[in-house]
Design an enzyme around this catalytic site. Sequence first.
Site, PDB file in Angstrom:
ATOM      1  CG  ASP A 180       3.048  -2.735   6.098  1.00  0.00           C
ATOM      2  OD1 ASP A 180       3.283  -2.208   4.996  1.00  0.00           O
ATOM      3  OD2 ASP A 180       1.948  -3.232   6.389  1.00  0.00           O
TER       4      ASP A 180
ATOM      5  CG  ASN B 241      -5.242  -4.054   4.607  1.00  0.00           C
ATOM      6  OD1 ASN B 241      -5.830  -5.021   5.049  1.00  0.00           O
ATOM      7  ND2 ASN B 241      -4.995  -3.874   3.319  1.00  0.00           N
TER       8      ASN B 241
ATOM      9  CG  HIS C 192      -1.424   7.892   6.581  1.00  0.00           C
ATOM     10  ND1 HIS C 192      -1.836   7.919   5.274  1.00  0.00           N
ATOM     11  CD2 HIS C 192      -1.511   6.601   6.982  1.00  0.00           C
ATOM     12  CE1 HIS C 192      -2.156   6.690   4.899  1.00  0.00           C
ATOM     13  NE2 HIS C 192      -1.950   5.866   5.908  1.00  0.00           N
TER      14      HIS C 192
END
Lengths: 429, 323
Positions: free
Chosen positions: A310, A283, A314
């Site tokens: 960015d 995103n 995860h």
Amino acid sequence: MSRPSNILIANGHLIDPANGIDDTRDLYVVAGLVQGVGQPPAGFQPDLTIDATGLVVCPGLIDLSARPRESGQEHKATLTSETRAAAKGGITTFCCPPDTDPVIDTPAMATLVRKRSERIGYARLLPVGALTQGLEGNQLSEMAALQQAGCIAFSNAEYPLANTLVERRALEYAATFNLTVMLRPEDRHLRDSGCVHEGPVASRLGLPGIPEAAETVATARDLALAEHTGCRIHFRGLSTGTAVRMLAQAQNQRLDVSADVAVHQLHLTEMDVEGFDSNCHVNPPLRGLSDRDTLRSGISQGIIGAICSDHQPHEPEAKEAPFPSTRPGISGLETLLPLTLRLVQEGVLTLPQAIARLTSGPADILGLNYGRLGPGSTADICIFDPARHWQLRKPDLYSAGYNTPFLDWDFTGQVTHTLLEGVIVYEAD
Amino acid sequence: MSMPNIQLNAEGRLKHFLTIDGFGRELLTQILDAAESFTGVSERTVKTVPLLRGKVICNLFFETSTRTRTAFEVAAKRLSADVLNLNIGTSATTKGETLLDTLRNLEAMHVDMFVVRHQDSGAAHFIARHAAPHVNVINAGDGRHAHPTQAMLDMFTIRRHKGEFTGLRVAIVGDILHSRVARSQILALNTLGTSEVRVIAPRTLLPTDARTLGVHVFHDLEQGIRDVDVIIVLPLQKERMQSALLPSEHEYFRLYGLTEERLKAAKKDAIVMHPGPINRGVELDSEVADGPRSMILQQVSFGIAIRMVVMSMAIGSQGAATR
């Protein structure tokens, strides 16, 4: 981490865009500061000499957006794992967005993350304060106090303000104290439940799309409010060609506005989502080829002043689900430099331009003294071998997040040493 | 950019049936031909063949469905397989267990095939990629992406009535944007060599760059169905009114509802199809739905044969080499 006081970095190809240097120069470090470029300071005796023959010596990289996930999401990554990954990637300074848990909307929280990364010592964390309390978009945060606690800019992270009046007030208030506001240009209604670029690939795969207009509508609104309020704004993470053109126009009209782009946007497109690769769920979404090309030209012309990672590590489960149910983001600290060097290899940027977008470019956006290596500068230094071929392999990643679509990619150029305030925080085997 | 087709095994035979994308005309024709022979089974007194005796087929439905799930169940039983029906509401997985954990648990019960329906596009691919090597996956509808068995039963219906696809004009009317059925139909029709595939809908119900899907786009129903051989009407869900995609059912019916009167624009022998469930008076007038050109109930019975074919081909591909 060894702490010799006097370091000589000898015979390296010094690239220091802020000072216009692109030449073979020795670099002299004394007590954490650069004290000589080409010429030793009086009476200099090296405790340590790094032979940089054939290597590029440049300022430590500055990353305008990287999430270490601490505090609050330590199951994804920690400050220790991610600052080590930063050092391995040649990054000495990174901005931490305020969407930690708890949110960076109090001076205590800003101080906590800053001090904690200082203690760990691999990289410098600069907190970005929340623009509104709890990132909820209603009430302004205590920006002046947050600035005193070390916040270098303010943003509402991935929760762009829906209320234009609140945005106006936030920009006005920030302008009062000369603060920079980072905005993610995204209209949340147009974004809706989208997860990929609204284009041919989304149409074919039946994935809910995010139209270009979600970015351009917000860009137009943000530019209008920046002009109206006189606030210095920075667009965090552009993805569309149209937004780049709007930004160029605003800059031509002498509006104080800057932008960055995530490095993956300069290499990947919507086509990479084929096969439902959840590692390409990001995103803003990966867009069309013409968007990628306009972003590339925006970077080469300097309309976009900085390339960032960015970085969003995860845990595996976050990406192991059907595409729309996966979490967006790429673990990117360790590919920021190699992917930027690839732009040099592909003829998009010159090497000094590439280094500038990773050092002086982001430093200038935030008014930082880092990202340059003149006498008296902080000795944040990245040394890399521009000719070394290597492949990105999972076991070699320092980041706790393995979520990257660049695994098994071949790269040329790899960091050999990273120095933070004159301390070697990373050294390749 | 073409991905390696995970739907085929090393010998190039059907392993998973996830999407029409990537399959050639030969394979689709092979499925249609095989279905011809299976349609006979349903009409016999003993309605089963022992092709999949001893196999366990799990209907893994994360989205409610009656018709599709039943069709798969009937097909599996006619092939003599054992069938497990699992209706996992969307909440079960959000409550904790991940989709992958659900999958692992079921695999531990020695399931041979998953028939999957899920609200996310790409879910069937995800399951196929993570399933154990001996497990086959059939997509029974994933998000807006694909519903390949529905598309194949529609192709079968068309071929029964119209013969070859070359020379045919087919129009699909309605909510293309949200329709996995339409996406699979468009792919199948084009792969089988249909002369012209048209879609008819207001802009709000069409994907952007719809033409890149290989269709001609029409916004006017009568223009769109002029001289077509086949009209496929898609169901219109009530949610579309709430999300500002359409003003009202009334206006939709006025502009896009198929009536006997409008049907006159199509060829005299044009057939009307609908994947169900039908909303009478919204997308389809009752007179058309129950009229002589409606193939709606035939579609349902052909659906059994198509599913029998796909299941037996997929499990059959395992052969001695892999088990």
